[in-house]
Design a protein around this motif. Structure first.
Motif, PDB file in Angstrom:
ATOM      1  N   MET A   1       0.839  -1.198   0.000  1.00  0.00           N
ATOM      2  CA  MET A   1       0.000   0.000   0.000  1.00  0.00           C
ATOM      3  C   MET A   1       0.876   1.250   0.000  1.00  0.00           C
ATOM      4  N   ARG A   2       0.521   2.209  -0.823  1.00  0.00           N
ATOM      5  CA  ARG A   2       1.246   3.483  -0.882  1.00  0.00           C
ATOM      6  C   ARG A   2       1.106   4.260   0.424  1.00  0.00           C
ATOM      7  N   LYS A   3       2.212   4.827   0.897  1.00  0.00           N
ATOM      8  CA  LYS A   3       2.204   5.699   2.069  1.00  0.00           C
ATOM      9  C   LYS A   3       3.053   6.928   1.771  1.00  0.00           C
ATOM     10  N   GLU A   4       2.498   8.104   2.001  1.00  0.00           N
ATOM     11  CA  GLU A   4       3.234   9.353   1.789  1.00  0.00           C
ATOM     12  C   GLU A   4       3.107  10.203   3.045  1.00  0.00           C
ATOM     13  N   ARG A   5       4.218  10.369   3.734  1.00  0.00           N
ATOM     14  CA  ARG A   5       4.210  11.119   4.984  1.00  0.00           C
ATOM     15  C   ARG A   5       3.855  12.585   4.742  1.00  0.00           C
ATOM     16  N   ILE A   6       3.024  13.132   5.596  1.00  0.00           N
ATOM     17  CA  ILE A   6       2.670  14.555   5.556  1.00  0.00           C
ATOM     18  C   ILE A   6       3.489  15.268   6.629  1.00  0.00           C
ATOM     19  N   SER A   7       4.191  16.296   6.256  1.00  0.00           N
ATOM     20  CA  SER A   7       4.989  17.059   7.208  1.00  0.00           C
ATOM     21  C   SER A   7       4.083  17.809   8.182  1.00  0.00           C
ATOM     22  N   TRP A   8       4.463  17.800   9.459  1.00  0.00           N
ATOM     23  CA  TRP A   8       3.698  18.567  10.443  1.00  0.00           C
ATOM     24  C   TRP A   8       3.615  20.037  10.049  1.00  0.00           C
ATOM     25  N   SER A   9       4.642  20.548   9.410  1.00  0.00           N
ATOM     26  CA  SER A   9       4.689  21.965   9.057  1.00  0.00           C
ATOM     27  C   SER A   9       3.787  22.322   7.888  1.00  0.00           C
ATOM     28  N   SER A  10       3.222  21.330   7.207  1.00  0.00           N
ATOM     29  CA  SER A  10       2.370  21.624   6.049  1.00  0.00           C
ATOM     30  C   SER A  10       0.945  21.981   6.443  1.00  0.00           C
ATOM     31  N   GLY A  11       0.592  21.780   7.704  1.00  0.00           N
ATOM     32  CA  GLY A  11      -0.763  22.082   8.160  1.00  0.00           C
ATOM     33  C   GLY A  11      -0.858  23.423   8.858  1.00  0.00           C
ATOM     34  N   SER A  12      -2.093  23.907   8.990  1.00  0.00           N
ATOM     35  CA  SER A  12      -2.379  25.139   9.741  1.00  0.00           C
ATOM     36  C   SER A  12      -3.409  24.823  10.816  1.00  0.00           C
ATOM     37  N   TRP A  13      -3.225  25.388  12.006  1.00  0.00           N
ATOM     38  CA  TRP A  13      -4.133  25.129  13.118  1.00  0.00           C
ATOM     39  C   TRP A  13      -5.444  25.896  12.954  1.00  0.00           C
ATOM     40  N   SER A  14      -6.545  25.226  13.204  1.00  0.00           N
ATOM     41  CA  SER A  14      -7.847  25.910  13.227  1.00  0.00           C
ATOM     42  C   SER A  14      -7.900  26.882  14.395  1.00  0.00           C
ATOM     43  N   THR A  15      -7.358  26.476  15.535  1.00  0.00           N
ATOM     44  CA  THR A  15      -7.148  27.317  16.715  1.00  0.00           C
ATOM     45  C   THR A  15      -5.821  26.883  17.314  1.00  0.00           C
ATOM     46  N   ASP A  16      -4.944  27.826  17.600  1.00  0.00           N
ATOM     47  CA  ASP A  16      -3.628  27.462  18.121  1.00  0.00           C
ATOM     48  C   ASP A  16      -3.746  26.743  19.465  1.00  0.00           C
ATOM     49  N   PRO A  17      -3.028  25.626  19.633  1.00  0.00           N
ATOM     50  CA  PRO A  17      -3.000  24.968  20.937  1.00  0.00           C
ATOM     51  C   PRO A  17      -2.157  25.761  21.922  1.00  0.00           C
TER      52      PRO A  17
ATOM     53  N   GLY B   1      10.519  13.358  15.516  1.00  0.00           N
ATOM     54  CA  GLY B   1       9.533  13.023  14.496  1.00  0.00           C
ATOM     55  C   GLY B   1       8.101  13.035  14.965  1.00  0.00           C
ATOM     56  N   LYS B   2       7.892  13.059  16.286  1.00  0.00           N
ATOM     57  CA  LYS B   2       6.535  13.131  16.839  1.00  0.00           C
ATOM     58  C   LYS B   2       6.133  14.596  17.006  1.00  0.00           C
ATOM     59  N   LEU B   3       4.835  14.854  17.032  1.00  0.00           N
ATOM     60  CA  LEU B   3       4.330  16.187  17.322  1.00  0.00           C
ATOM     61  C   LEU B   3       3.613  16.129  18.669  1.00  0.00           C
ATOM     62  N   VAL B   4       4.180  16.793  19.658  1.00  0.00           N
ATOM     63  CA  VAL B   4       3.613  16.789  21.008  1.00  0.00           C
ATOM     64  C   VAL B   4       2.845  18.090  21.203  1.00  0.00           C
ATOM     65  N   VAL B   5       1.550  17.949  21.474  1.00  0.00           N
ATOM     66  CA  VAL B   5       0.653  19.105  21.499  1.00  0.00           C
ATOM     67  C   VAL B   5      -0.091  19.143  22.826  1.00  0.00           C
TER      68      VAL B   5
END
Length: 198
Positions: free
Chosen positions: A1-17, A25-29
Motif C-alpha cells: 500500500m502506498r504511504k506518503e508522509r505529511i509534514s507537520w509543518s504543512s498544516g495550519s491550526w484551526s485554533t492554536d493549541p 519526528g513526533k508532534l507533542v501538542v
C-alpha cells in the motif's frame, strides 16, 4: 500500500493549541482547557475552538493519523482525525474518554452534531490509527490499535462539492494539561469497498 508522509509543518491550526513542538519526528501538542468541537445538539451550546492541524484533502487519497493513547484520563479528553469544511460541516473521529473509559467514536456535523461511540479499554497505552477514505458520496472512517485489524466506526455522507481539509485534532473540554503525542500523518491508498480492509 502506498504511504506518503505529511509534514507537520504543512498544516495550519484551526485554533492554536497552548503548546506544540516536534520531538524525534513526533508532534507533542497541549490543548487549551475548554477546547472542543460541537454544534448545538443535546447540550445546546456551540464550540469551535478545538485544535485541528489541517491541510487540503484530495479525493483520491485516504488519510491516516496516528497517536499514542496515553495520558487520556479526564472526561472528554479526545484526539484523532478531523475532516473539515467549516464550523458547521465537519467529522471528527478518534478516542474520547467517557465515564472513565476510552471510547472509539465519531461526531458527524451538518449544522447539528451527533455522536457515536464504543468502549475500547483494551486499547489503552497503544498506538492508535484513525483513517478516512472517500467512496462515492460518503466517507468511510476506520480505526485500529497497533497493527491489529481495522474496525469500521462510521460511514457518513461527505459533500463532494466542498473543499475538505484533513488532519490531526485534539480537545480538552474539561481540564488543563492534556497532551497528545501524534506519531504519524500520511496520505495513503483509498478503500475499494466498505467491507474490504485497507
Amino acid at each position: 500500500m502506498r504511504k506518503e508522509r505529511i509534514s507537520w509543518s504543512s498544516g495550519s491550526w484551526s485554533t492554536d493549541p497552548l503548546s506544540c513542538c516536534e520531538q524525534d519526528g513526533k508532534l507533542v501538542v497541549e490543548a487549551r482547557e475548554g477546547s472542543d468541537f460541537w454544534q448545538t445538539s443535546l447540550y445546546g451550546f456551540q464550540r469551535d475552538n478545538g485544535h485541528a492541524l489541517l491541510t487540503g484533502w484530495k479525493r483520491e487519497d485516504a488519510v491516516e493519523v496516528s497517536f499514542r493513547l496515553s495520558g487520556f484520563d479526564h472526561l472528554y479528553d479526545q484526539a484523532g482525525l478531523m475532516l473539515r469544511y467549516g464550523p458547521e460541516r465537519w467529522v471528527k473521529a478518534g478516542i474520547e474518554i467517557n465515564d472513565g473509559v476510552p471510547h472509539i467514536g465519531a461526531v458527524a456535523t451538518e449544522r447539528y452534531s451527533d455522536w457515536s461511540l464504543a468502549p475500547v479499554p483494551e486499547w489503552q497505552r497503544q498506538n492508535i490509527t484513525v483513517r478516512a477514505s472517500r467512496l462515492q458520496d460518503a466517507v468511510i472512517v476506520r480505526a485500529r490499535a497497533g497493527h491489529g485489524p481495522w474496525r469500521t466506526i462510521r460511514v457518513c455522507r461527505l459533500h463532494a462539492e466542498y473543499n475538505w481539509q484533513a488532519g490531526p485534532y485534539l480537545c480538552a473540554p474539561t481540564r488543563a494539561g492534556f497532551q497528545v503525542a501524534f506519531i504519524g500523518w500520511v496520505w495513503t491508498s483509498p478503500d475499494i469497498d466498505v467491507h474490504t480492509e485497507p
